[in-house]
Design a protein around this motif. Structure first.
Motif, PDB file in Angstrom:
ATOM      1  N   MET A 275       0.846  -1.181   0.000  1.00  0.00           N
ATOM      2  CA  MET A 275       0.000   0.000   0.000  1.00  0.00           C
ATOM      3  C   MET A 275       0.892   1.244   0.000  1.00  0.00           C
ATOM      4  N   GLN A 276       0.767   2.071  -1.005  1.00  0.00           N
ATOM      5  CA  GLN A 276       1.586   3.265  -1.146  1.00  0.00           C
ATOM      6  C   GLN A 276       0.900   4.447  -0.472  1.00  0.00           C
ATOM      7  N   PHE A 277       1.706   5.280   0.220  1.00  0.00           N
ATOM      8  CA  PHE A 277       1.154   6.453   0.894  1.00  0.00           C
ATOM      9  C   PHE A 277       0.795   7.517  -0.137  1.00  0.00           C
ATOM     10  N   ASN A 278      -0.339   8.151   0.034  1.00  0.00           N
ATOM     11  CA  ASN A 278      -0.845   9.146  -0.903  1.00  0.00           C
ATOM     12  C   ASN A 278      -0.536  10.552  -0.380  1.00  0.00           C
ATOM     13  N   TRP A 279       0.598  11.105  -0.805  1.00  0.00           N
ATOM     14  CA  TRP A 279       1.021  12.438  -0.355  1.00  0.00           C
ATOM     15  C   TRP A 279       0.072  13.518  -0.860  1.00  0.00           C
ATOM     16  N   ARG A 280      -0.488  13.332  -2.042  1.00  0.00           N
ATOM     17  CA  ARG A 280      -1.435  14.309  -2.592  1.00  0.00           C
ATOM     18  C   ARG A 280      -2.675  14.394  -1.707  1.00  0.00           C
ATOM     19  N   GLN A 281      -3.115  13.260  -1.229  1.00  0.00           N
ATOM     20  CA  GLN A 281      -4.282  13.237  -0.352  1.00  0.00           C
ATOM     21  C   GLN A 281      -3.972  13.946   0.969  1.00  0.00           C
ATOM     22  N   LEU A 282      -2.772  13.755   1.487  1.00  0.00           N
ATOM     23  CA  LEU A 282      -2.371  14.435   2.717  1.00  0.00           C
ATOM     24  C   LEU A 282      -2.364  15.951   2.504  1.00  0.00           C
ATOM     25  N   LEU A 283      -1.851  16.396   1.379  1.00  0.00           N
ATOM     26  CA  LEU A 283      -1.845  17.826   1.062  1.00  0.00           C
ATOM     27  C   LEU A 283      -3.275  18.351   0.984  1.00  0.00           C
ATOM     28  N   ARG A 284      -4.149  17.619   0.339  1.00  0.00           N
ATOM     29  CA  ARG A 284      -5.544  18.031   0.223  1.00  0.00           C
ATOM     30  C   ARG A 284      -6.222  18.053   1.599  1.00  0.00           C
ATOM     31  N   TYR A 285      -5.859  17.125   2.470  1.00  0.00           N
ATOM     32  CA  TYR A 285      -6.373  17.093   3.840  1.00  0.00           C
ATOM     33  C   TYR A 285      -6.013  18.387   4.571  1.00  0.00           C
ATOM     34  N   TYR A 286      -4.756  18.798   4.461  1.00  0.00           N
ATOM     35  CA  TYR A 286      -4.333  20.022   5.143  1.00  0.00           C
ATOM     36  C   TYR A 286      -4.903  21.270   4.471  1.00  0.00           C
ATOM     37  N   GLN A 287      -5.086  21.253   3.164  1.00  0.00           N
ATOM     38  CA  GLN A 287      -5.737  22.378   2.496  1.00  0.00           C
ATOM     39  C   GLN A 287      -7.173  22.527   2.997  1.00  0.00           C
ATOM     40  N   ALA A 288      -7.885  21.424   3.060  1.00  0.00           N
ATOM     41  CA  ALA A 288      -9.255  21.452   3.581  1.00  0.00           C
ATOM     42  C   ALA A 288      -9.249  21.866   5.053  1.00  0.00           C
ATOM     43  N   GLY A 289      -8.232  21.429   5.792  1.00  0.00           N
ATOM     44  CA  GLY A 289      -8.125  21.784   7.201  1.00  0.00           C
ATOM     45  C   GLY A 289      -8.007  23.284   7.423  1.00  0.00           C
ATOM     46  N   VAL A 290      -7.281  23.965   6.550  1.00  0.00           N
ATOM     47  CA  VAL A 290      -7.171  25.426   6.658  1.00  0.00           C
ATOM     48  C   VAL A 290      -8.543  26.068   6.441  1.00  0.00           C
ATOM     49  N   ILE A 291      -9.244  25.625   5.412  1.00  0.00           N
ATOM     50  CA  ILE A 291     -10.593  26.143   5.133  1.00  0.00           C
ATOM     51  C   ILE A 291     -11.527  25.836   6.303  1.00  0.00           C
ATOM     52  N   ASN A 292     -11.453  24.617   6.821  1.00  0.00           N
ATOM     53  CA  ASN A 292     -12.297  24.219   7.948  1.00  0.00           C
ATOM     54  C   ASN A 292     -12.045  25.099   9.165  1.00  0.00           C
ATOM     55  N   THR A 293     -10.776  25.379   9.431  1.00  0.00           N
ATOM     56  CA  THR A 293     -10.415  26.203  10.584  1.00  0.00           C
ATOM     57  C   THR A 293     -10.951  27.624  10.418  1.00  0.00           C
ATOM     58  N   LEU A 294     -10.780  28.186   9.232  1.00  0.00           N
ATOM     59  CA  LEU A 294     -11.296  29.530   8.971  1.00  0.00           C
ATOM     60  C   LEU A 294     -12.822  29.572   9.121  1.00  0.00           C
ATOM     61  N   PHE A 295     -13.481  28.550   8.611  1.00  0.00           N
ATOM     62  CA  PHE A 295     -14.942  28.490   8.721  1.00  0.00           C
ATOM     63  C   PHE A 295     -15.371  28.394  10.187  1.00  0.00           C
ATOM     64  N   GLY A 296     -14.767  27.463  10.923  1.00  0.00           N
ATOM     65  CA  GLY A 296     -15.135  27.267  12.321  1.00  0.00           C
ATOM     66  C   GLY A 296     -14.881  28.501  13.170  1.00  0.00           C
ATOM     67  N   TYR A 297     -13.719  29.114  12.988  1.00  0.00           N
ATOM     68  CA  TYR A 297     -13.411  30.309  13.764  1.00  0.00           C
ATOM     69  C   TYR A 297     -14.304  31.468  13.323  1.00  0.00           C
ATOM     70  N   GLY A 298     -14.590  31.542  12.037  1.00  0.00           N
ATOM     71  CA  GLY A 298     -15.497  32.581  11.547  1.00  0.00           C
ATOM     72  C   GLY A 298     -16.877  32.469  12.181  1.00  0.00           C
ATOM     73  N   CYS A 299     -17.385  31.257  12.290  1.00  0.00           N
ATOM     74  CA  CYS A 299     -18.674  31.037  12.956  1.00  0.00           C
ATOM     75  C   CYS A 299     -18.604  31.472  14.414  1.00  0.00           C
ATOM     76  N   TYR A 300     -17.546  31.057  15.094  1.00  0.00           N
ATOM     77  CA  TYR A 300     -17.354  31.406  16.500  1.00  0.00           C
ATOM     78  C   TYR A 300     -17.323  32.922  16.670  1.00  0.00           C
ATOM     79  N   ALA A 301     -16.515  33.608  15.855  1.00  0.00           N
ATOM     80  CA  ALA A 301     -16.389  35.061  15.957  1.00  0.00           C
ATOM     81  C   ALA A 301     -17.718  35.754  15.647  1.00  0.00           C
ATOM     82  N   ALA A 302     -18.434  35.261  14.643  1.00  0.00           N
ATOM     83  CA  ALA A 302     -19.728  35.855  14.290  1.00  0.00           C
ATOM     84  C   ALA A 302     -20.735  35.688  15.426  1.00  0.00           C
TER      85      ALA A 302
END
Length: 126
Positions: free
Chosen positions: A1-28
């Protein structure tokens, strides 16, 4: 089973968006006058739903996801982050650095949990 580095990058990209969304909701919600603990509870709940969609449609696109397992993984993730933060705070004096280190460690573990137990290859894609 080969590790999927592209998927890891996409995970962290989504994580940045998720964090901004969550904090934005909190601040609002704070701006609207809600108590910070109520705002945190609501933003965490809404953020978890948002995170499921970003992870399932972007980071783990094409894989079958389980919403119930996702929620369970997030509950475990929260408890793990508390334990890691407490442990690191015993060795790192700065709560900011301890918190940052905890985020790095727990997010890596969360990726593995999501990949292994929540999002699995869709039937017939192996």
């Amino acid at each position: 089973m080969q590790f999927n580095w592209r998927q890891l990058l996409r995970y962290y990209q989504a994580g940045v968006i998720n964090t901004l969304f969550g904090y934005g909701c909190y601040a609002a919600l704070l701006w609207l006058g809600l108590d910070m603990f109520i705002a945190q509870l609501i933003s965490h709940t809404v953020g978890t739903l948002f995170n499921y969609f970003t992870f399932s449609r972007y980071a783990f696109a094409g894989e079958a996801g389980s919403p119930l397992r996702f929620v369970a993984s997030y509950a475990g993730n929260y408890l793990l982050s508390l334990a890691v933060l407490w442990t690191l705070s015993q060795a790192i004096a700065s709560p900011y650095l301890a918190g940052l280190a905890a985020v790095v460690i727990v997010s890596a573990i969360n990726f593995l949990i999501l990949k292994r137990f929540v999002f699995r290859p869709a039937a017939g894609s192996r």
